[in-house]
Motif scaffolding. Structure first.
Motif, PDB file in Angstrom:
ATOM      1  N   SER A   1       0.817  -1.225   0.000  1.00 31.83           N
ATOM      2  CA  SER A   1       0.000   0.000   0.000  1.00 31.83           C
ATOM      3  C   SER A   1       0.847   1.270   0.000  1.00 31.83           C
ATOM      4  CB  SER A   1      -1.005  -0.003   1.140  1.00 31.83           C
ATOM      5  OG  SER A   1      -0.554  -0.754   2.204  1.00 31.83           O
TER       6      SER A   1
ATOM      7  N   SER B   1      -0.988  -6.178  11.995  1.00 32.89           N
ATOM      8  CA  SER B   1      -0.464  -5.222  12.970  1.00 32.89           C
ATOM      9  C   SER B   1      -0.477  -5.941  14.315  1.00 32.89           C
ATOM     10  CB  SER B   1      -1.230  -3.900  12.978  1.00 32.89           C
ATOM     11  OG  SER B   1      -2.592  -4.114  12.932  1.00 32.89           O
ATOM     12  N   ALA B   2       0.159  -5.322  15.309  1.00 34.33           N
ATOM     13  CA  ALA B   2       0.366  -6.031  16.574  1.00 34.33           C
ATOM     14  C   ALA B   2      -0.962  -6.403  17.232  1.00 34.33           C
ATOM     15  CB  ALA B   2       1.184  -5.155  17.512  1.00 34.33           C
TER      16      ALA B   2
ATOM     17  N   THR C   1      13.268  -5.243   6.346  1.00 36.74           N
ATOM     18  CA  THR C   1      11.809  -5.215   6.449  1.00 36.74           C
ATOM     19  C   THR C   1      11.266  -3.831   6.793  1.00 36.74           C
ATOM     20  OG1 THR C   1      11.888  -5.711   8.806  1.00 36.74           O
ATOM     21  CG2 THR C   1      11.781  -7.601   7.308  1.00 36.74           C
TER      22      THR C   1
ATOM     23  N   HIS D   1      -4.946  -8.990  -0.118  1.00 32.48           N
ATOM     24  CA  HIS D   1      -3.920  -8.665   0.866  1.00 32.48           C
ATOM     25  C   HIS D   1      -2.953  -9.858   0.947  1.00 32.48           C
ATOM     26  CE1 HIS D   1      -2.891  -6.986   5.137  1.00 32.48           C
ATOM     27  NE2 HIS D   1      -1.885  -6.937   4.299  1.00 32.48           N
TER      28      HIS D   1
ATOM     29  N   THR E   1      -4.634  -1.714   4.400  1.00 41.86           N
ATOM     30  CA  THR E   1      -4.522  -3.061   4.953  1.00 41.86           C
ATOM     31  C   THR E   1      -4.798  -3.061   6.457  1.00 41.86           C
ATOM     32  OG1 THR E   1      -2.129  -2.706   4.987  1.00 41.86           O
ATOM     33  CG2 THR E   1      -2.991  -4.049   3.209  1.00 41.86           C
TER      34      THR E   1
ATOM     35  N   GLY F   1      -2.576 -11.071  12.632  1.00 44.29           N
ATOM     36  CA  GLY F   1      -1.352 -10.403  12.198  1.00 44.29           C
ATOM     37  C   GLY F   1      -1.693  -9.180  11.381  1.00 44.29           C
TER      38      GLY F   1
ATOM     39  N   TRP G   1       3.405 -12.554  12.011  1.00 46.46           N
ATOM     40  CA  TRP G   1       3.950 -11.335  11.418  1.00 46.46           C
ATOM     41  C   TRP G   1       4.435 -11.652  10.002  1.00 46.46           C
ATOM     42  CZ3 TRP G   1       8.972 -11.220   9.595  1.00 46.46           C
ATOM     43  CH2 TRP G   1       9.444  -9.985   9.127  1.00 46.46           C
ATOM     44  N   GLY G   2       4.301 -10.681   9.142  1.00 47.44           N
ATOM     45  CA  GLY G   2       4.829 -10.863   7.796  1.00 47.44           C
ATOM     46  C   GLY G   2       4.608  -9.602   7.009  1.00 47.44           C
ATOM     47  N   MET G   3       4.835  -9.671   5.732  1.00 49.53           N
ATOM     48  CA  MET G   3       4.598  -8.522   4.877  1.00 49.53           C
ATOM     49  C   MET G   3       4.416  -8.980   3.439  1.00 49.53           C
ATOM     50  SD  MET G   3       8.426  -6.989   5.384  1.00 49.53           S
ATOM     51  CE  MET G   3       7.898  -5.377   4.883  1.00 49.53           C
ATOM     52  N   THR G   4       3.811  -8.113   2.633  1.00 50.47           N
ATOM     53  CA  THR G   4       3.536  -8.445   1.238  1.00 50.47           C
ATOM     54  C   THR G   4       4.791  -9.018   0.562  1.00 50.47           C
ATOM     55  OG1 THR G   4       1.981  -6.604   1.251  1.00 50.47           O
ATOM     56  CG2 THR G   4       2.574  -7.490  -0.897  1.00 50.47           C
TER      57      THR G   4
ATOM     58  N   ILE H   1       8.295  -7.207  17.473  1.00 49.63           N
ATOM     59  CA  ILE H   1       8.394  -5.920  16.783  1.00 49.63           C
ATOM     60  C   ILE H   1       8.215  -4.817  17.813  1.00 49.63           C
ATOM     61  CG2 ILE H   1       7.322  -4.424  15.044  1.00 49.63           C
ATOM     62  CD1 ILE H   1       8.022  -6.740  13.518  1.00 49.63           C
TER      63      ILE H   1
ATOM     64  N   ARG I   1       7.683   0.202  13.482  1.00 46.78           N
ATOM     65  CA  ARG I   1       8.180   0.446  12.142  1.00 46.78           C
ATOM     66  C   ARG I   1       9.350   1.407  12.325  1.00 46.78           C
ATOM     67  NH1 ARG I   1       7.500  -2.493   7.963  1.00 46.78           N
ATOM     68  NH2 ARG I   1       7.404  -0.919   6.338  1.00 46.78           N
TER      69      ARG I   1
HETATM   70  P1  ADP Z   1       1.175  -2.790   3.709  1.00 50.29           P
HETATM   71  O1  ADP Z   1       0.830  -2.936   2.289  1.00 50.29           O
HETATM   72  O2  ADP Z   1       0.132  -2.209   4.609  1.00 50.29           O
HETATM   73  O3  ADP Z   1       2.565  -2.283   4.015  1.00 50.29           O
HETATM   74  P2  ADP Z   1       1.929  -5.364   4.677  1.00 50.29           P
HETATM   75  O4  ADP Z   1       0.952  -6.348   5.140  1.00 50.29           O
HETATM   76  O5  ADP Z   1       2.938  -5.779   3.723  1.00 50.29           O
HETATM   77  O6  ADP Z   1       1.048  -4.270   4.142  1.00 50.29           O
HETATM   78  O7  ADP Z   1       2.606  -4.688   5.933  1.00 50.29           O
HETATM   79  C1  ADP Z   1       3.697  -5.295   6.553  1.00 50.29           C
HETATM   80  C2  ADP Z   1       4.006  -4.616   7.856  1.00 50.29           C
HETATM   81  O8  ADP Z   1       2.930  -4.760   8.781  1.00 50.29           O
HETATM   82  C3  ADP Z   1       5.170  -5.221   8.585  1.00 50.29           C
HETATM   83  O9  ADP Z   1       6.402  -4.788   8.066  1.00 50.29           O
HETATM   84  C4  ADP Z   1       4.929  -4.745  10.009  1.00 50.29           C
HETATM   85  O10 ADP Z   1       5.354  -3.421  10.205  1.00 50.29           O
HETATM   86  C5  ADP Z   1       3.424  -4.778  10.110  1.00 50.29           C
HETATM   87  N1  ADP Z   1       2.993  -6.004  10.786  1.00 50.29           N
HETATM   88  C6  ADP Z   1       2.535  -7.140  10.235  1.00 50.29           C
HETATM   89  N2  ADP Z   1       2.215  -8.039  11.176  1.00 50.29           N
HETATM   90  C7  ADP Z   1       2.488  -7.472  12.376  1.00 50.29           C
HETATM   91  C8  ADP Z   1       2.382  -7.886  13.744  1.00 50.29           C
HETATM   92  N3  ADP Z   1       1.907  -9.080  14.085  1.00 50.29           N
HETATM   93  N4  ADP Z   1       2.782  -7.020  14.695  1.00 50.29           N
HETATM   94  C9  ADP Z   1       3.257  -5.804  14.394  1.00 50.29           C
HETATM   95  N5  ADP Z   1       3.368  -5.354  13.131  1.00 50.29           N
HETATM   96  C10 ADP Z   1       2.992  -6.164  12.134  1.00 50.29           C
END
Ligand code: ADP
Length: 547
Positions: free
Chosen positions: A186, A304-305, A421, A231, A527, A302, A326-329, A435, A438
């Motif tokens: 995003s 966000s926290a 990340t 997503h 997201t 997941g 936790w993860g990311m795109t 975490i 950010r």
């Molecule tokens: P966007 O497109 O909103 O960036 P992502 O899903 O790729 O979507 O976002 C990834 C980020 O979301 C991670 O780098 C982290 O900062 C945050 N995130 C994901 N899961 C968690 C979690 N369980 N706790 C804290 N932060 C999280």
């Protein structure tokens, strides 16, 4: 010397073929966008995906072409998904929560030749149709009876697209490293960037996600991804479920508490997955109506926290195991998941909650380390925090079309292959990662860092608080000091003094917010994350009482 095993390409169609052969009777149940609950099976989805593949081929779509989908989680979306990937075209899932200008940008950037769109989003596309002239055909994910009047170019109903076509079609053969699908992050700053998954990365990721310490779905499970397919592949569930024959429940357009509860209950869902905001709506509904979830075993949280108070409610009040992930795109998207290690089952609940509140351990296929600002490795002692770096076969090494590459190349990884990340984290000796922020959201107070996530996690546990966000506000002496911004629960009159009293003793003294501001709404990203950039802008000139 090479091994002498068979060359069986790790491509996505293998997943659906397996589901058809060995789990053909297993259901995929959808709350359709038209309204009624619709039931189908993996055998039918397999057959109809082949029809999609055949129809696309007849229309001249070929290997490497991008096809957009702007759609909810539904059986039809799954058919389009596998049909597109089955001919080596690239399924570009578009997030409808992006701004219309961003959607126009990514459709043009991806050069989508067709878009499969749900009825809900037809008006949205009509508004930007002139800006996205690259699109030749729009397929409306419905039947003739529900076809709307639309100005979209060459609009055709999905059921008409595959209506007079049989499923006598062989998936196209291609290398396992061929691109399969495309998902744009995003992008809170700058333009969204495209993550281009390969067939191989999707298959490996599905296998990893299916691991016993990870989601671990079985053929006897019923899994409902509330997290959308747009997503990051609905957190890989669209590949993981058919690969083991787990029944899928697709919630369509209705993600509110009552609708999600109804499906969890009537379809006897055993595993589900979504961001915390979705679960907040569900828990509020269950609380208000004194409801239970007797079938649900696991909830993946997941994006966000997940606040400890939410973990406690699920586990202790509703007896549902929380898997904090936790993860990311860029990571397909799952990186870590918080399942216990041996012995942790016997720890007291207060200790278990501490473990569960961390973001979890790296699953196989994910390497992880933390480094300081100079790139030096930091110890895994649960205390040192630094830049979280990852490496693995389902993690991006570049963005689509080389966007955002380092030092004039298209690469987004360092010389040893590590991807930054953008998160700041600790790693403990047992491998659990936490975490703290950010990188761009950390609050720098007197040269030390304050974790906004830690403070938010405690604050949402305070009675009367619905959403809490902490940002750094300029301070003449300390550079920045934390400001706590709160949305109250409906009917709550909770005060600044009450909130601060609640925080006292639960966080370090010097982390205590200098002030509390109450607002009616906190902006969320596409997201479901708190939009800190917007909040910082909104409170740019805020005067702290301590300043
Ligand atoms: P966007 O497109 O909103 O960036 P992502 O899903 O790729 O979507 O976002 C990834 C980020 O979301 C991670 O780098 C982290 O900062 C945050 N995130 C994901 N899961 C968690 C979690 N369980 N706790 C804290 N932060 C999280």
């Amino acid at each position: 010397m090479l091994g002498s095993m068979q060359d069986w390409p790790l491509v996505v169609p293998q997943i659906l073929d397996h589901a058809m052969r060995f789990h053909g009777e297993r259901e995929v149940v959808t709350r359709s966008v038209e309204g009624p609950i619709v039931r189908t099976t993996y055998a039918q989805i397999h057959s109809r995906s082949r029809k999609v593949a055949k129809a696309l081929t007849r229309r001249g779509i070929k290997l490497g072409d991008r096809i957009g989908t702007l759609a909810w989680n539904t059986g039809r979306h799954l058919e389009a998904w596998y049909g597109i990937m089955g001919i080596g075209a690239i399924c570009h899932t578009i997030n409808p929560r992006l701004f219309p200008e961003q959607i126009a940008y990514i459709v043009n950037h991806a050069e989508d030749r067709m878009i499969f769109v749900d009825l809900t989003f037809v008006p949205l596309l009509e508004k930007i149709a002139k800006q996205i002239d690259v699109v030749e055909t729009y397929v409306i994910l419905t039947d003739k009876a529900h076809m709307p009047q639309t100005s979209l170019k060459n609009a055709i109903a999905f059921e008409d697209l595959i209506g007079n076509i049989d499923d006598d079609f062989n998936w196209v053969k291609f290398d396992e490293n061929t691109a399969a699908d495309l998902c744009y992050t995003s992008g809170t700053t700058g333009n969204p960037k495209g993550v281009l998954y390969s067939h191989r990365s999707n298959v490996l990721h599905a296998l990893a996600v299916n691991g016993g310490d990870c989601v671990g779905a079985k053929s006897t499970d019923t899994l409902m991804p509330v997290v959308p397919m747009f997503h990051a592949n609905a957190w890989a569930t669209t590949f993981a479920c058919p690969s083991v024959g787990a029944k899928m429940v697709m919630p369509g357009a209705k993600l509110d508490g009552p609708s999600v509860y109804e499906l969890l209950d009537t379809e006897k869902v055993t595993i589900t997955a979504a961001v915390p905001t979705v679960w907040q709506m569900l828990l509020t509904h269950m609380e208000a109506n004194n409801l239970k979830l007797p079938y649900l075993k696991k909830v993946m949280i997941g994006g966000s926290a997940c606040p400890p108070s939410m973990i406690e409610t699920f586990e202790k009040k509703y007896e549902v195991e929380v898997m904090h992930a936790w993860g990311m795109t860029e990571m397909s998207p799952v990186g870590t998941i918080g399942s216990f290690k041996s012995g942790m089952e016997d720890m007291p609940w207060s200790e278990q909650l501490k473990v569960k509140s961390k973001q979890g351990r790296a699953m196989f296929t994910v390497e992880m380390k933390i480094t300081d600002d100079n790139g030096k490795d930091l110890p895994h002692d649960g205390k040192a925090f630094g830049h979280l770096m990852v490496r693995g076969p389902a993690i991006a090494r570049a963005y689509f079309k080389g966007e955002g590459g380092r030092h004039g190349t298209d690469s987004i990884v360092d010389k040893d292959g590590w991807f930054d990340t953008g998160d700041i984290a600790t790693l403990d000796p047992l491998g659990f990662m936490q975490i703290t922020d950010r990188a761009k959201d950390v609050i720098k107070s007197g040269g030390e860092w304050i974790s906004s996530i830690d403070v938010e996690n405690v604050a949402v546990g305070c009675p009367g608080v619905a959403i809490a966000a902490v940002i750094g506000v300029a301070h003449p002496k300390w550079d920045e000091r934390p400001l706590l911004i709160i949305v109250r629960k409906p009917d709550s009159k909770v005060t600044k003094e009450e909130v601060l009293k609640y925080l006292e003793g639960k966080i370090a003294k010097w982390w205590m917010p200098d002030d509390v501001a109450f607002v009616n709404e906190i902006p969320l990203t596409a997201t479901g994350k708190i939009q800190k950039v917007t909040l910082r802008e909104q409170f740019k000139t805020y005067k702290l009482p301590t300043a």
